[in-house]
Design an enzyme around this catalytic site. Sequence first.
Site, mmCIF file in Angstrom:
data_model
loop_
_atom_site.group_PDB
_atom_site.id
_atom_site.type_symbol
_atom_site.label_atom_id
_atom_site.label_comp_id
_atom_site.label_asym_id
_atom_site.label_seq_id
_atom_site.Cartn_x
_atom_site.Cartn_y
_atom_site.Cartn_z
ATOM 1 N N ALA A 192 -8.094 3.069 -10.435
ATOM 2 C CA ALA A 192 -7.472 4.262 -9.690
ATOM 3 C C ALA A 192 -8.118 4.326 -8.157
ATOM 4 O O ALA A 192 -9.464 4.407 -8.144
ATOM 5 C CB ALA A 192 -7.897 5.510 -10.166
ATOM 6 N N GLY A 212 -3.259 4.556 1.031
ATOM 7 C CA GLY A 212 -2.787 3.384 -0.026
ATOM 8 C C GLY A 212 -3.207 2.232 0.315
ATOM 9 O O GLY A 212 -4.193 1.548 0.167
ATOM 10 N N SER A 213 -2.410 1.399 1.428
ATOM 11 C CA SER A 213 -2.928 0.288 1.949
ATOM 12 C C SER A 213 -4.113 0.080 2.580
ATOM 13 O O SER A 213 -5.056 -0.591 2.312
ATOM 14 C CB SER A 213 -1.653 -0.211 2.882
ATOM 15 O OG SER A 213 -0.597 -0.418 2.453
ATOM 16 N N GLU A 224 -1.311 -3.636 -5.987
ATOM 17 C CA GLU A 224 -2.210 -4.698 -5.571
ATOM 18 C C GLU A 224 -2.130 -5.047 -4.084
ATOM 19 O O GLU A 224 -2.618 -6.081 -3.996
ATOM 20 C CB GLU A 224 -2.598 -5.758 -6.508
ATOM 21 C CG GLU A 224 -2.877 -5.075 -8.014
ATOM 22 C CD GLU A 224 -4.314 -4.958 -8.139
ATOM 23 O OE1 GLU A 224 -4.355 -3.583 -8.309
ATOM 24 O OE2 GLU A 224 -5.265 -5.777 -8.068
ATOM 25 N N GLY A 225 -1.674 -4.277 -3.392
ATOM 26 C CA GLY A 225 -1.449 -4.804 -2.035
ATOM 27 C C GLY A 225 -0.152 -5.181 -1.493
ATOM 28 O O GLY A 225 0.313 -6.089 -2.440
HETATM 29 C C1 LIG Z 1 4.557 2.155 -9.971
HETATM 30 C C2 LIG Z 1 3.452 1.888 -9.210
HETATM 31 C C3 LIG Z 1 2.048 1.716 -9.866
HETATM 32 C C4 LIG Z 1 0.995 1.710 -9.264
HETATM 33 N N1 LIG Z 1 -0.158 1.551 -9.671
HETATM 34 C C5 LIG Z 1 -1.465 1.506 -9.171
HETATM 35 C C6 LIG Z 1 -2.588 1.524 -9.850
HETATM 36 O O1 LIG Z 1 -2.777 1.396 -11.023
HETATM 37 N N2 LIG Z 1 -3.799 1.670 -9.321
HETATM 38 C C7 LIG Z 1 -4.048 2.287 -7.874
HETATM 39 O O2 LIG Z 1 -4.721 2.330 -7.387
HETATM 40 N N3 LIG Z 1 -2.678 2.181 -7.130
HETATM 41 C C8 LIG Z 1 -1.378 1.908 -8.051
HETATM 42 N N4 LIG Z 1 -0.109 2.095 -7.049
HETATM 43 C C9 LIG Z 1 -0.381 2.405 -5.824
HETATM 44 C C10 LIG Z 1 0.074 1.040 -4.852
HETATM 45 O O3 LIG Z 1 -1.124 0.208 -5.057
HETATM 46 C C11 LIG Z 1 0.378 1.542 -3.436
HETATM 47 O O4 LIG Z 1 1.584 2.128 -3.164
HETATM 48 C C12 LIG Z 1 0.411 0.497 -2.373
HETATM 49 O O5 LIG Z 1 -1.063 0.117 -1.977
HETATM 50 C C13 LIG Z 1 0.886 0.780 -0.863
HETATM 51 O O6 LIG Z 1 0.332 1.853 -0.769
HETATM 52 P P1 LIG Z 1 1.259 3.440 -0.022
HETATM 53 O O7 LIG Z 1 2.192 3.735 -1.140
HETATM 54 O O8 LIG Z 1 0.318 4.374 0.369
HETATM 55 O O9 LIG Z 1 1.968 2.752 1.029
HETATM 56 P P2 LIG Z 1 1.471 2.644 2.492
HETATM 57 O O10 LIG Z 1 0.135 2.046 2.723
HETATM 58 O O11 LIG Z 1 1.452 4.155 3.341
HETATM 59 O O12 LIG Z 1 2.660 1.630 3.234
HETATM 60 C C14 LIG Z 1 3.804 2.075 3.840
HETATM 61 C C15 LIG Z 1 4.526 0.836 4.294
HETATM 62 O O13 LIG Z 1 3.795 0.451 5.384
HETATM 63 C C16 LIG Z 1 3.487 -0.881 5.356
HETATM 64 N N5 LIG Z 1 2.179 -1.008 6.112
HETATM 65 C C17 LIG Z 1 0.873 -0.303 5.653
HETATM 66 N N6 LIG Z 1 -0.090 -0.780 6.416
HETATM 67 C C18 LIG Z 1 0.660 -1.914 7.171
HETATM 68 C C19 LIG Z 1 -0.109 -2.811 8.334
HETATM 69 N N7 LIG Z 1 -1.362 -2.524 8.536
HETATM 70 N N8 LIG Z 1 0.759 -3.473 8.736
HETATM 71 C C20 LIG Z 1 2.033 -3.675 8.249
HETATM 72 N N9 LIG Z 1 2.554 -2.779 7.577
HETATM 73 C C21 LIG Z 1 1.668 -1.955 6.715
HETATM 74 C C22 LIG Z 1 3.269 -1.077 3.896
HETATM 75 O O14 LIG Z 1 3.457 -2.648 3.496
HETATM 76 C C23 LIG Z 1 4.361 -0.485 3.265
HETATM 77 O O15 LIG Z 1 5.799 -1.146 3.218
HETATM 78 C C24 LIG Z 1 0.704 2.054 -7.897
HETATM 79 C C25 LIG Z 1 2.132 2.307 -7.360
HETATM 80 C C26 LIG Z 1 3.466 2.265 -7.836
HETATM 81 C C27 LIG Z 1 4.530 2.795 -7.142
#
Ligand SMILES: Cc1cc2nc3c(=O)[nH]c(=O)nc-3n(C[C@H](O)[C@H](O)[C@H](O)COP(=O)(O)OP(=O)(O)OC[C@H]3O[C@@H](n4cnc5c(N)ncnc54)[C@H](O)[C@@H]3O)c2cc1C
Length: 404
Positions: free
Chosen positions: A135, A142-143, A381-382
């Site tokens: 988690a 997120g990212s 995972e990114g």
């Molecule tokens: C089915 C599913 C399972 C998951 N399982 C897990 C889990 O087990 N554990 C866990 O911790 N998380 C989990 N996640 C979360 C997942 O790791 C995040 O969704 C992911 O890291 C992206 O974060 P975000 O959704 O907040 O998108 P954001 O970070 O808000 O990004 C939105 C968009 O903007 C882009 N972006 C963001 N920053 C930049 C930048 N600096 N430069 C260029 N582009 C950028 C991203 O690439 C993306 O396209 C899961 C998600 C899903 C949908």
Amino acid sequence: MAINLDDPKKFRPLVGQAHQVAMNMLRPISRKYDKAEHEYPKELDMLAAMIDGLSESGASEGAGAAGVKRTDDGADGAVRNGTNLASVMSIAEMCWGDVGLLLSMPRQGLGNSAIASVANDEQHERFDGVWASMAITEPGTGSDSANIRTTAVLDGDEYVINGEKIFVTAGDRSDAVVVWATLDKELGRAAIKSFVVPKGTPGMTVERLDHKLGIKASDTATIRFENCRVPKENLLGSPEIDVKQGFAGAMATFDNTRPLVASMAVGCARAALDLTRELLERAGVTVDYDRPALAQHAAAAKLLQMEADWEAAHLLMLQAAWMADNRKPNSLEASMAKAKAGRVGSDITLSCVELAGSVGYSEGELLEKWARDSKILDIFEGTQQIQQLIVARRVLGLTSAELK
Ligand SMILES: Cc1cc2nc3c(=O)[nH]c(=O)nc-3n(C[C@H](O)[C@H](O)[C@H](O)COP(=O)(O)OP(=O)(O)OC[C@H]3O[C@@H](n4cnc5c(N)ncnc54)[C@H](O)[C@@H]3O)c2cc1C
């Protein structure tokens, strides 16, 4: 020096076994659990018991999510093909069967990889056999995982955890959750540590499960932590806040898990390519791997181009895992493997739907499902963009402050 691109001989029985399991145990229940979202695939219990048996007998070399660790047995300087390589190869085969089911395998969670990567010997022993999810993600983070808001405060012999985690794969079914929390928000990324929180710990609540595009067999949970207390020995790795080391400790997990996610994409794309080649053959289009693509049917030429992309992803996956086995820094290669495999995995599975036309789009075959399942492998995972950012930073020698 000759380069041998064959699979290591010693892993062939393991890969063969994984392929049999994928074909005979995962594929037959694939559609059932795609439809029955959130229903636990009980068939996996027997499979998990079989895998435990193989690990105990030494037959599987500790492959799987918990196999990703850097052992000290490389000290003699010899080149080795170890558990990281065995893990990516066997996981790719299992995902040729079904990614969602692989993500639902008891004791094979991403939290298990985190424990394998950073736990000390005592913790390895204590958490052996525990099914652990991971988690990191929060409603506002997120990212940018360095900005997590969940806190862990030491109180006597316990850490008190407060915060909310979303999108936790296997978050409902797992026995424990590896939670990222900060010891001190003021100290930034260096203060982020991971904690093993067993299910049933007062203060931890699974709030809801999310409906998704793909990997529907896998549960994705929102978990709340309210004054949730865990023994201080559940902090993985060192409790010291080393500002010089920064985020490196926490990020080390990703060097091991990103090749695993790449292997999931490689396996799922392989499934789509195999079936599409078969469907094309049935339609009278034979793919000839020894003749130039341009001299062949347009559909065959497209398949050959996808095979080349797949091979590049496959080789990057092997390289990243091999480097981990040989104790070489692999952050760049792990991100390259995930970026390439994540992107071509999605492209290939969707192109296979296109090549197979109405058969590809309908539920009569699994092609449409694989196209849905593979998308997440380019996100968690990114994301694709984040992997490209990491690769660019490494190649250009820039810090995360210099290139965002
Ligand atoms: C089915 C599913 C399972 C998951 N399982 C897990 C889990 O087990 N554990 C866990 O911790 N998380 C989990 N996640 C979360 C997942 O790791 C995040 O969704 C992911 O890291 C992206 O974060 P975000 O959704 O907040 O998108 P954001 O970070 O808000 O990004 C939105 C968009 O903007 C882009 N972006 C963001 N920053 C930049 C930048 N600096 N430069 C260029 N582009 C950028 C991203 O690439 C993306 O396209 C899961 C998600 C899903 C949908």
